[in-house]
Design a protein around this motif. Structure first.
Motif, PDB file in Angstrom:
ATOM      1  N   UNK A 137      40.587  44.369  38.544  1.00 43.20           N
ATOM      2  CA  UNK A 137      39.590  45.256  37.947  1.00 43.20           C
ATOM      3  C   UNK A 137      38.678  44.408  37.067  1.00 43.20           C
ATOM      4  N   UNK A 138      37.370  44.680  37.143  1.00 41.85           N
ATOM      5  CA  UNK A 138      36.427  43.953  36.285  1.00 41.85           C
ATOM      6  C   UNK A 138      36.100  44.837  35.085  1.00 41.85           C
ATOM      7  N   UNK A 142      38.404  39.800  34.008  1.00 44.98           N
ATOM      8  CA  UNK A 142      39.101  40.289  35.202  1.00 44.98           C
ATOM      9  C   UNK A 142      40.529  40.648  34.832  1.00 44.98           C
ATOM     10  N   UNK A 194      33.935  48.014  35.186  1.00 43.74           N
ATOM     11  CA  UNK A 194      32.680  47.851  35.920  1.00 43.74           C
ATOM     12  C   UNK A 194      32.894  47.845  37.423  1.00 43.74           C
ATOM     13  N   UNK A 195      34.047  47.381  37.874  1.00 42.79           N
ATOM     14  CA  UNK A 195      34.260  47.322  39.312  1.00 42.79           C
ATOM     15  C   UNK A 195      35.744  47.158  39.631  1.00 42.79           C
TER      16      UNK A 195
END
Lengths: 162, 89, 110
Positions: A131-132, A95, A122-123
């Motif tokens: 942000x992932x 993260x 990823x997300x």
């Protein structure tokens, strides 16, 4: 007046260049390209809620060059990892807290992270504060977070001053 | 010299396409198949550019551009469908 | 001079081909979806990029004019590839695909 006609000067110049690249350089295409560069930003004005002003053009150019360099370097290291034993990989979901708030700058950041091989965004959390990132191989998560923040996010912040 | 390099590059891309095809058929999950398809269209762009290079013609550029556009839109549409069960909500 | 251009074109072509192959090899070899996602990013960036550069150099030389057409394809791929990777990762997390046990961290609930 000029401001009204060209709400996004950078976009207009970009569109003109795109058109000339696409159809070849000639006087006719130059005129047509200039018409398009005027009409398209005006027509799509409602779709751009708040676009950040580009503050440092030369820093943007440097940023693009740096990302290209990073892509090449990272490609080589990822190629080695793919050819090596998959057992040695240390994948991780990491993260990354985000400091930049602007949507466009965040899009650029996630694209940069995904383009440099070895990391894929990823997300993004719903409030755009985290942000992932999935990483192919990471020894220390803190180092990766620090690299993304120092190398890319800080520079994007300077470019758009957001 | 250049002919040899083009032939080798063709070979490399074809093997890459076959590997993608294996992943497309094998799966196991739906996202895997879509990812394989996505890679196949990207590699086919390179194959078209290669073909243009070997035949000395620039006409294939438009075809490569079209595949890039259509491939991207379809990948995003299918990915959206997999997450939401709907493409346009 | 011609021979130099031919060599440059050939080198770009080989770089492109090799990286596309390595990307696809990753797609086949790596054990879970999230790892496999890393393979194609390479095919797009250096694989197609190398081929496009070769075509650019070659046509610019044979036609004695700067031939930047092909840059558009790379530009478009550079904009679109991260978006499709992001969407696919989201889809995979939504479907709760398995990931290797030694992966640190967790995917988010979708």
């Amino acid at each position: 007046m000029i401001r009204k006609l060209y709400p996004f000067p950078t976009l207009s110049v970009f569109l003109l260049l795109m058109w000339l690249l696409l159809s070849g350089f000639s006087a006719g295409h130059l005129v047509l390209g200039m018409v398009l560069a005027t009409v398209l930003p005006l027509g799509t004005l409602p779709f751009w809620p708040n676009v950040p002003r580009l503050r440092n053009f030369h820093k943007l150019v440097l940023f693009v060059l740096m990302v290209h360099w990073d892509i090449i370097v990272a490609n080589l290291s990822v190629a080695r990892r793919i050819l090596g034993s998959p057992k040695k990989l240390r994948p991780a979901f990491v993260e990354v807290p985000l400091d930049i708030k602007d949507d466009f700058a965040i899009t650029l950041l996630t694209s940069t992270v995904s383009l440099t091989p070895g990391t894929v965004s990823a997300d993004i959390s719903a409030d755009a504060s985290r942000m992932l990132v999935h990483a192919l191989h990471v020894e220390d998560e803190a180092v990766l977070v620090d690299q993304i923040k120092q190398r890319y996010e800080r520079r994007l912040k300077e470019i758009f001053e957001c | 010299m250049l002919e040899t390099a083009i032939a080798i590059a063709f070979g490399l891309f074809v093997v890459a396409q076959l590997l993608n095809l294996y992943r497309l058929l094998r799966g196991p999950s739906l996202p895997d198949r879509v990812l394989a398809l996505d890679t196949m269209y990207v590699n086919s762009i390179a194959l078209i550019v290669l073909y243009g290079l070997s035949s000395g013609s620039k006409l294939y550029f438009e075809a490569a551009m079209l595949i890039a556009l259509i491939g991207f839109v379809s990948t995003v549409a299918v990915a959206k469908y997999m997450t939401r069960g709907d493409i346009i909500e | 001079m011609d021979i130099v251009i031919e060599y440059i074109t050939a080198i770009f072509l080989l770089i492109g081909g090799v990286f596309a192959l390595i990307g696809s090899l990753g797609l086949v070899r790596l054990p879970d979806f999230f790892l496999r996602l890393h393979g194609p990013t390479k095919a797009t960036t250096l694989g197609v990029g190398g081929t496009i550069m070769a075509s650019l150099v070659y046509f610019s030389w044979t036609e004695h004019a700067l031939h930047l057409h092909e840059i558009l394809i790379t530009l478009f791929l550079f904009i679109s590839a991260p978006v499709s990777a992001h969407m696919l990762a989201k889809a995979a997390m939504h479907r709760e695909l398995k990931y290797r046990e030694d992966t640190r961290g967790k995917p988010w609930k979708q």
